[in-house]
Write a protein that holds these residues in place. Structure first.
Motif, PDB file in Angstrom:
ATOM      1  N   MET A  60      -6.061 -10.055  -1.305  1.00 32.99           N
ATOM      2  CA  MET A  60      -5.156 -10.928  -2.025  1.00 32.99           C
ATOM      3  C   MET A  60      -4.650 -12.030  -1.095  1.00 32.99           C
ATOM      4  SD  MET A  60      -2.999  -8.034  -4.105  1.00 32.99           S
ATOM      5  CE  MET A  60      -1.989  -9.265  -4.936  1.00 32.99           C
ATOM      6  N   GLY A  61      -4.163 -13.120  -1.698  1.00 34.14           N
ATOM      7  CA  GLY A  61      -3.695 -14.246  -0.906  1.00 34.14           C
ATOM      8  C   GLY A  61      -2.603 -13.884   0.078  1.00 34.14           C
ATOM      9  N   SER A  62      -1.651 -13.068  -0.356  1.00 36.50           N
ATOM     10  CA  SER A  62      -0.552 -12.688   0.530  1.00 36.50           C
ATOM     11  C   SER A  62      -1.059 -11.876   1.720  1.00 36.50           C
ATOM     12  CB  SER A  62       0.503 -11.887  -0.239  1.00 36.50           C
ATOM     13  OG  SER A  62      -0.076 -10.753  -0.868  1.00 36.50           O
ATOM     14  N   SER A  63      -2.105 -11.066   1.507  1.00 36.67           N
ATOM     15  CA  SER A  63      -2.678 -10.287   2.604  1.00 36.67           C
ATOM     16  C   SER A  63      -3.387 -11.200   3.595  1.00 36.67           C
ATOM     17  CB  SER A  63      -3.660  -9.245   2.061  1.00 36.67           C
ATOM     18  OG  SER A  63      -3.011  -8.345   1.187  1.00 36.67           O
ATOM     19  N   HIS A  64      -4.119 -12.180   3.071  1.00 44.28           N
ATOM     20  CA  HIS A  64      -4.780 -13.153   3.949  1.00 44.28           C
ATOM     21  C   HIS A  64      -3.747 -13.909   4.784  1.00 44.28           C
ATOM     22  CE1 HIS A  64      -8.895 -12.656   2.761  1.00 44.28           C
ATOM     23  NE2 HIS A  64      -8.677 -12.951   1.505  1.00 44.28           N
ATOM     24  N   ALA A  65      -2.669 -14.340   4.140  1.00 35.79           N
ATOM     25  CA  ALA A  65      -1.633 -15.081   4.860  1.00 35.79           C
ATOM     26  C   ALA A  65      -1.024 -14.223   5.973  1.00 35.79           C
ATOM     27  CB  ALA A  65      -0.547 -15.540   3.893  1.00 35.79           C
ATOM     28  N   ALA A  66      -0.794 -12.941   5.685  1.00 33.87           N
ATOM     29  CA  ALA A  66      -0.202 -12.043   6.681  1.00 33.87           C
ATOM     30  C   ALA A  66      -1.121 -11.869   7.878  1.00 33.87           C
ATOM     31  CB  ALA A  66       0.101 -10.686   6.049  1.00 33.87           C
ATOM     32  N   GLY A 102      -6.782  -5.728  -3.717  1.00 31.33           N
ATOM     33  CA  GLY A 102      -5.528  -5.489  -4.434  1.00 31.33           C
ATOM     34  C   GLY A 102      -5.348  -4.096  -4.978  1.00 31.33           C
ATOM     35  N   LYS A 103      -6.307  -3.188  -4.718  1.00 26.37           N
ATOM     36  CA  LYS A 103      -6.206  -1.840  -5.284  1.00 26.37           C
ATOM     37  C   LYS A 103      -6.247  -0.748  -4.217  1.00 26.37           C
ATOM     38  CE  LYS A 103      -8.453  -3.144  -9.658  1.00 26.37           C
ATOM     39  NZ  LYS A 103      -9.572  -2.845 -10.584  1.00 26.37           N
ATOM     40  N   SER A 104      -6.156  -1.135  -2.964  1.00 28.17           N
ATOM     41  CA  SER A 104      -6.309  -0.156  -1.904  1.00 28.17           C
ATOM     42  C   SER A 104      -5.074  -0.098  -1.005  1.00 28.17           C
ATOM     43  CB  SER A 104      -7.534  -0.499  -1.052  1.00 28.17           C
ATOM     44  OG  SER A 104      -7.592   0.298   0.107  1.00 28.17           O
ATOM     45  N   PRO A 105      -4.644   1.114  -0.630  1.00 26.19           N
ATOM     46  CA  PRO A 105      -3.541   1.242   0.331  1.00 26.19           C
ATOM     47  C   PRO A 105      -3.934   0.708   1.708  1.00 26.19           C
ATOM     48  CG  PRO A 105      -4.534   3.384  -0.138  1.00 26.19           C
ATOM     49  CD  PRO A 105      -5.093   2.433  -1.132  1.00 26.19           C
ATOM     50  N   VAL A 106      -5.243   0.614   1.962  1.00 23.51           N
ATOM     51  CA  VAL A 106      -5.704   0.053   3.231  1.00 23.51           C
ATOM     52  C   VAL A 106      -5.277  -1.407   3.344  1.00 23.51           C
ATOM     53  CG1 VAL A 106      -7.721  -0.530   4.636  1.00 23.51           C
ATOM     54  CG2 VAL A 106      -7.676   1.620   3.353  1.00 23.51           C
ATOM     55  N   GLU A 107      -5.435  -2.151   2.254  1.00 21.39           N
ATOM     56  CA  GLU A 107      -5.033  -3.561   2.270  1.00 21.39           C
ATOM     57  C   GLU A 107      -3.526  -3.687   2.468  1.00 21.39           C
ATOM     58  OE1 GLU A 107      -5.070  -7.591  -0.530  1.00 21.39           O
ATOM     59  OE2 GLU A 107      -6.366  -5.892  -1.045  1.00 21.39           O
ATOM     60  N   ILE A 165      -2.795  -3.063   6.114  1.00 21.18           N
ATOM     61  CA  ILE A 165      -3.183  -4.204   6.948  1.00 21.18           C
ATOM     62  C   ILE A 165      -2.142  -5.316   6.842  1.00 21.18           C
ATOM     63  CG2 ILE A 165      -4.864  -6.074   7.183  1.00 21.18           C
ATOM     64  CD1 ILE A 165      -7.031  -4.050   6.389  1.00 21.18           C
ATOM     65  N   ARG A 166      -1.673  -5.567   5.610  1.00 25.66           N
ATOM     66  CA  ARG A 166      -0.696  -6.635   5.395  1.00 25.66           C
ATOM     67  C   ARG A 166       0.598  -6.375   6.162  1.00 25.66           C
ATOM     68  NH1 ARG A 166      -1.020  -6.927   0.158  1.00 25.66           N
ATOM     69  NH2 ARG A 166       0.696  -5.556  -0.428  1.00 25.66           N
ATOM     70  N   TRP A 167       1.132  -5.161   6.030  1.00 26.46           N
ATOM     71  CA  TRP A 167       2.403  -4.861   6.680  1.00 26.46           C
ATOM     72  C   TRP A 167       2.263  -4.722   8.185  1.00 26.46           C
ATOM     73  CZ3 TRP A 167       6.902  -5.849   4.857  1.00 26.46           C
ATOM     74  CH2 TRP A 167       7.098  -5.905   3.470  1.00 26.46           C
ATOM     75  N   ALA A 168       1.156  -4.180   8.634  1.00 25.19           N
ATOM     76  CA  ALA A 168       0.930  -4.073  10.079  1.00 25.19           C
ATOM     77  C   ALA A 168       0.869  -5.455  10.715  1.00 25.19           C
ATOM     78  CB  ALA A 168      -0.365  -3.305  10.350  1.00 25.19           C
ATOM     79  N   SER A 169       0.245  -6.399  10.026  1.00 24.20           N
ATOM     80  CA  SER A 169       0.141  -7.766  10.527  1.00 24.20           C
ATOM     81  C   SER A 169       1.518  -8.416  10.618  1.00 24.20           C
ATOM     82  CB  SER A 169      -0.769  -8.594   9.615  1.00 24.20           C
ATOM     83  OG  SER A 169      -2.081  -8.082   9.599  1.00 24.20           O
ATOM     84  N   LEU A 170       2.322  -8.245   9.574  1.00 19.50           N
ATOM     85  CA  LEU A 170       3.652  -8.853   9.549  1.00 19.50           C
ATOM     86  C   LEU A 170       4.578  -8.250  10.602  1.00 19.50           C
ATOM     87  CD1 LEU A 170       4.212  -9.148   5.687  1.00 19.50           C
ATOM     88  CD2 LEU A 170       3.702 -10.997   7.302  1.00 19.50           C
ATOM     89  N   LEU A 171       4.403  -6.975  10.897  1.00 23.95           N
ATOM     90  CA  LEU A 171       5.252  -6.317  11.887  1.00 23.95           C
ATOM     91  C   LEU A 171       4.795  -6.613  13.316  1.00 23.95           C
ATOM     92  CD1 LEU A 171       5.716  -2.834  10.161  1.00 23.95           C
ATOM     93  CD2 LEU A 171       7.425  -4.655  10.379  1.00 23.95           C
ATOM     94  N   ALA A 172       3.493  -6.808  13.496  1.00 28.31           N
ATOM     95  CA  ALA A 172       2.962  -7.034  14.840  1.00 28.31           C
ATOM     96  C   ALA A 172       3.204  -8.458  15.333  1.00 28.31           C
ATOM     97  CB  ALA A 172       1.466  -6.719  14.872  1.00 28.31           C
ATOM     98  N   ALA A 173       3.220  -9.432  14.421  1.00 25.82           N
ATOM     99  CA  ALA A 173       3.386 -10.827  14.827  1.00 25.82           C
ATOM    100  C   ALA A 173       4.680 -11.072  15.613  1.00 25.82           C
ATOM    101  CB  ALA A 173       3.305 -11.742  13.607  1.00 25.82           C
TER     102      ALA A 173
END
Length: 250
Positions: free
Chosen positions: A2-8, A220-225, A228-236
Motif C-alpha cells: 500500500m502507499g502508506s507502507s511504501h512511504a514508510a 494490504g492483507k498481510s501482517p508482514v506488511e 514492515i511499515r511500523w518497523a520502518s517508522l520506528l527505526a528512522a
C-alpha cells in the motif's frame, strides 16, 4: 504494498542514506523526507492510485502520461510470446524497472543542482507526495481537506529547513530519490504481483518477467506488511539520534 507502507519504507531508506552518506544531521531529516515521496514514484503509472491522486491535477496528469508511456514501451519491447497474451503493460511495468530507478535519481539530482533553491524544490515535492499519500490513508483523522492541509504545511516546513539548514547536496538528493524508488520496487517484489527486475533483458522468453519473493504476500492483507511499515517508522528516528554528534565532556 500500500502507499502508506511504501512511504514508510522510503522514510527509513532515506534516513539511512542521510546517516551513511550525509555530512550534517539535517541530511538525515531531508533525505527521510525525500525518501518518503521517492518511494511512491513508481506507482505514478496508475492514475487511480492514492499517489496518482495525491497532488490533484498535477499528479493525475503525470500519472496518465507515465501509464501511456509504459504501455508504449511494453508494446515496443515485449516479446512475441508476451504480446500474444494481450496484457496492458501499464501498471507495474516501466516505472518498476531498474532503469526507471536511475532516471528518477538523475532527475532528482538535476532539479536539485540546476533549479533555483533546487534541493528545497525536491524536498517540497517529495515530502508533499509522501505526506499527501499518508494523509489520505488516515481516514479516521478528520476531514480530508484538513489532512491534506496538514500534509502541505509539513512539506513547506521541510522545504524551509532545506533552504536554511546545512547539507542537502544535490548528489545526495539524487541518490536518495534513486534509493527511495528502488525501495518501492523491492517492496513490490515482496508481493504476489512481482516486478520486472530484469527488464530489458529476457528471462524465460519474456522481457517483462515478473520476479517475486518466495514468501510473497497479498498487498494490504498481510501482517508482514504492517510489521514492515511500523518497523520502518520506528527505526528512522533511531538513525537520526545516532547521527547527532556527541557533546564533548567537560
Amino acid at each position: 504494498m500500500m502507499g502508506s507502507s511504501h512511504a514508510a519504507t522510503g522514510v527509513l531508506a532515506g534516513a539511512a542514506v542521510g546517516a551513511l552518506a550525509g555530512t550534517e544531521v539535517t541530511d538525515v531529516v531531508l533525505c527521510a523526507a525525500v525518501g518518503a515521496g521517492a518511494a511512491l514514484l513508481p506507482d505514478l503509472d496508475e492514475p487511480g492510485s492514492t499517489v496518482g491522486r495525491s497532488l490533484g491535477v498535477l499528479s493525475e496528469k503525470t500519472s496518465a502520461g507515465l501509464r501511456g508511456l509504459s504501455r508504449r514501451v511494453y508494446q515496443a519491447t515485449g516479446t512475441d510470446y508476451e504480446l500474444r497474451a494481450g496484457k496492458d503493460g501499464g501498471h507495474r511495468h516501466l516505472t518498476h524497472t531498474i532503469p526507471a530507478v536511475l532516471v528518477f535519481g538523475l532527475l532528482g539530482f538535476l532539479v536539485a543542482a540546476v533549479a533555483p533553491l533546487g534541493t528545497a524544490v525536491v524536498v517540497f515535492g517529495m515530502s508533499a507526495l509522501g505526506a499527501g499519500v499518508v494523509a489520505r490513508s488516515l481516514k479516521g483523522w478528520g476531514a480530508l481537506r484538513k489532512r491534506e492541509a496538514a500534509a502541505a504545511v509539513l512539506a513547506v516546513v521541510l522545504a524551509t529547513v532545506a533552504v536554511f539548514a546545512p547539507g542537502g547536496a544535490p548528489w545526495l538528493i539524487g541518490v536518495t530519490v534513486a534509493v527511495g524508488s528502488l525501495t518501492h520496487i523491492l517492496g513490490d517484489w515482496l508481493t504476489r504481483s512481482g516486478v520486472p527486475l530484469a527488464w530489458p533483458l529476457k528471462v524465460n522468453g519474456k522481457r517483462w518477467w515478473m520476479f517475486r519473493s518466495p514468501v510473497a504476500f497479498h498487498t494490504g492483507k498481510s501482517p508482514v506488511e504492517v510489521g514492515i511499515r511500523w518497523a520502518s517508522l520506528l527505526a528512522a528516528p533511531v538513525l537520526l539520534l545516532v547521527s547527532v554528534p556527541a557533546v564533548p565532556a567537560g
